[in-house]
Design an enzyme around this catalytic site. Structure first.
Site, PDB file in Angstrom:
ATOM      1  N   CYS A 261       0.859  -1.173   0.000  1.00 35.91           N
ATOM      2  CA  CYS A 261       0.000   0.000   0.000  1.00 35.91           C
ATOM      3  C   CYS A 261       0.896   1.223   0.000  1.00 35.91           C
ATOM      4  CB  CYS A 261      -0.961  -0.001   1.193  1.00 35.91           C
ATOM      5  SG  CYS A 261      -0.175   0.259   2.785  1.00 35.91           S
ATOM      6  N   GLY A 262       0.344   2.374   0.266  1.00 37.64           N
ATOM      7  CA  GLY A 262       1.137   3.593   0.192  1.00 37.64           C
ATOM      8  C   GLY A 262       2.245   3.663   1.233  1.00 37.64           C
TER       9      GLY A 262
END
Lengths: 451, 92
Positions: B8-9
């Site tokens: 994810c980020g």
């Protein structure tokens, strides 16, 4: 209130690495998780705290002296290292506000949904720490637990509104339908991008500049790896600090270790919160599963967009440059650098992928964040000390995320009033941006409905 | 042993939720799998020997390894279909 406070204080005095496992274990059982899962979650969160203590210790003991030496050599003032959100979120979870912040944020959400003040159903339990940070800082600044809780509620309510205002951008630009981002970092700067967009549209020539990179990121290659980036930064700081070769190489590896290990240890804290978020998610979803609602999620979901990635990479050196020109700045940006995208992600959407405008918005945002986090050093250090994460009593800490948030700053200053001029300037500018956003958002919704 | 990247980020919040769900899914189905969490920008440099990539946000994959969007683990919508798709890639 006093009695409750005493109980809370007793638990807080156990230290976060013991207190939170017990709390999470009990909460997890109450929420109906199995005994095994509850105990695993509890221990997981304890591991996270022990881990973050070690990493922050490594940072304060090795990197901070280097930054100080560098500052002395060059007559610059950046002697404090930004611990970033991986450093500031555990401190917040360890504060006495955090225990009540989750239910408070959820209750505020439910009330707003019932009154139709928002369409955001927030299931992003982790990022409640942003609201809790504001509450914790207010608690420290005023000494009032009640005011701290009110601050959590106000910040949460504002974040849900941000979620509403920017949901059309999340849908149109990022292609995430039915999702909003009521996020503490991406949330606060998004109104600034609306303001910048409005100004840009009114300047001839400038309004036609559109840089829209899709493939730029491949050219950066290995540099986007946090380990490599941390190592390079460590070596550069070592050289500027006037270290010998052995010390320079050691610092390089230490810095790489800090930047890579921080999210690894924070992950365990998140792991401990999973039972709580699971239950909150299923319950909230069951109640509000109508398509009229937006599901509130972490804006980490935006960080993979190619323009966001490119802008994030550009902002690593840019942020350090900006830090050098902010008047009186003492903070060396570090912990937030690998995820600097949190500060600019929504701006990319508002600017429709225009990198030029994103750079302008981002520069204003980083300037503000750095300036504000300098004002917050005192409170932030107390927060760290309360969490038992300062091994060296002379150490001071700061973070861009969430220490640099104008929302936290404005709420704290309203109650504390230590810097009236700063408060007036930031408050007024931010108010204008928010008003622009409300007007702009109405237009966005109209366009969305006409589609 | 299957190797799965979950990204994810920030490699903390959303990917932990998805990684946890995927680990449980593998256990339930008797698949021995290693789940590696990272940031989305790190995926490209870490693809050696990976059997499946899951991200919690939509990306346009620029690699040949099977890819699944793991957002349903966050929202709960279409979760079962996503689990089936993941299993189809890592079942022997």
């Amino acid at each position: 209130m006093d009695f409750i406070l005493q109980i809370v204080q007793y638990f807080v005095n156990l230290g976060p690495a013991v207190m939170l496992p017990i709390i999470i274990f009990i909460v997890s059982l109450i929420l109906g998780q199995s005994f095994g899962k509850s105990i695993k979650s509890g221990i997981s969160i304890g591991i996270g705290f022990v881990g973050i203590g070690l990493v922050i210790g490594l940072m304060l003991n090795n990197l901070a002296p280097a930054a100080k030496a560098m500052s002395q050599n060059f007559g610059i003032s950046m002697s404090l290292i930004d611990i970033g959100w991986p450093g500031s979120s555990p401190m917040t979870w360890a504060s006495r506000i955090a225990l009540v912040a989750i239910p408070v944020a959820i209750i505020v959400n439910i009330i707003m949904l019932a009154l139709r003040f928002t369409r955001v159903v927030n299931i992003d339990i982790w990022n409640i720490w942003h609201f809790a940070f504001t509450g914790a800082i207010v608690d420290i600044a005023t000494g009032s637990y009640t005011l701290g809780i009110i601050a959590v509620a106000v910040h949460a309510a504002f974040a849900y509104k941000i979620g509403d205002w920017f949901a059309p951008v999340v849908e149109n630009y990022f292609g995430l339908e039915g999702i909003a981002m009521p996020h503490g970092t991406t949330g606060w700067f998004a109104p600034i991008s609306v303001f910048v967009d409005g100004i840009m549209d009114r300047i001839p020539v400038v309004r036609d500049i559109d840089i829209n990179p899709k493939h730029l990121k491949n050219k950066f290659g290995i540099l986007c790896d946090p380990a490599v980036m941390g190592g390079i930064m460590g070596v550069i700081i070592g050289i500027l600090a006037g270290y010998d070769v052995q010390q320079i190489l050691t610092l390089g590896i230490q810095m790489a270790a800090v930047i890579v290990l921080m999210p690894v240890v924070v992950k365990y804290i998140m792991g401990g919160l999973i039972p709580v978020s699971e239950v909150a998610r299923t319950k909230l979803q069951k109640k509000f599963k109508n398509s009229k609602f937006y599901i509130g999620l972490d804006c980490a979901l935006l960080l993979g967009d190619p323009v966001v990635v490119t802008a994030s990479l550009l902002f690593i050196p840019l942020t350090i440059l900006i830090a050098a020109i902010v008047p009186g700045n003492q903070i060396l940006p570090f912990g937030d650098l690998p995820t600097i995208g949190f500060f600019i992600a929504m701006a990319v959407g508002v600017h429709k992928g225009n990198l030029f405008r994103t750079l302008i918005t981002g520069s204003i945002v980083m300037f503000m964040a750095i300036w504000i986090s300098n004002q917050m050093i005192g409170f932030h250090t107390i927060l760290a000390a309360n969490a038992g994460q300062l091994t060296n009593s002379a150490a001071r800490v700061a973070s861009l995320d969430q220490g640099g948030s104008p929302v936290t700053y404005i709420i704290t200053q309203v109650l504390d009033m230590t810097n009236v001029a700063g408060f007036a300037a930031i408050g007024l500018f931010y108010l204008i941006c928010v008003i622009c956003t409300i007007v702009w958002s109405k237009k966005q919704y109209k366009m969305l409905n006409n589609k | 042993m299957k190797k799965i990247i979950v990204a994810c980020g920030g490699a903390v919040a959303t990917s932990t939720v998805a990684a946890d769900a995927i680990k449980e899914l593998c256990e339930k189905n008797g698949i021995s799998a290693e789940v590696i969490q990272m940031r989305i920008i790190e995926i490209e440099n870490n693809l050696d020997g990976i059997d499946l990539v899951v991200t919690t946000m939509k990306i346009v994959p620029n690699f040949d390894i099977p890819y699944v969007n793991g957002m349903p683990f966050l929202t709960g919508i279409n979760k079962e279909e996503t689990e089936k798709r993941i299993l189809s890639y890592i079942k022997d």
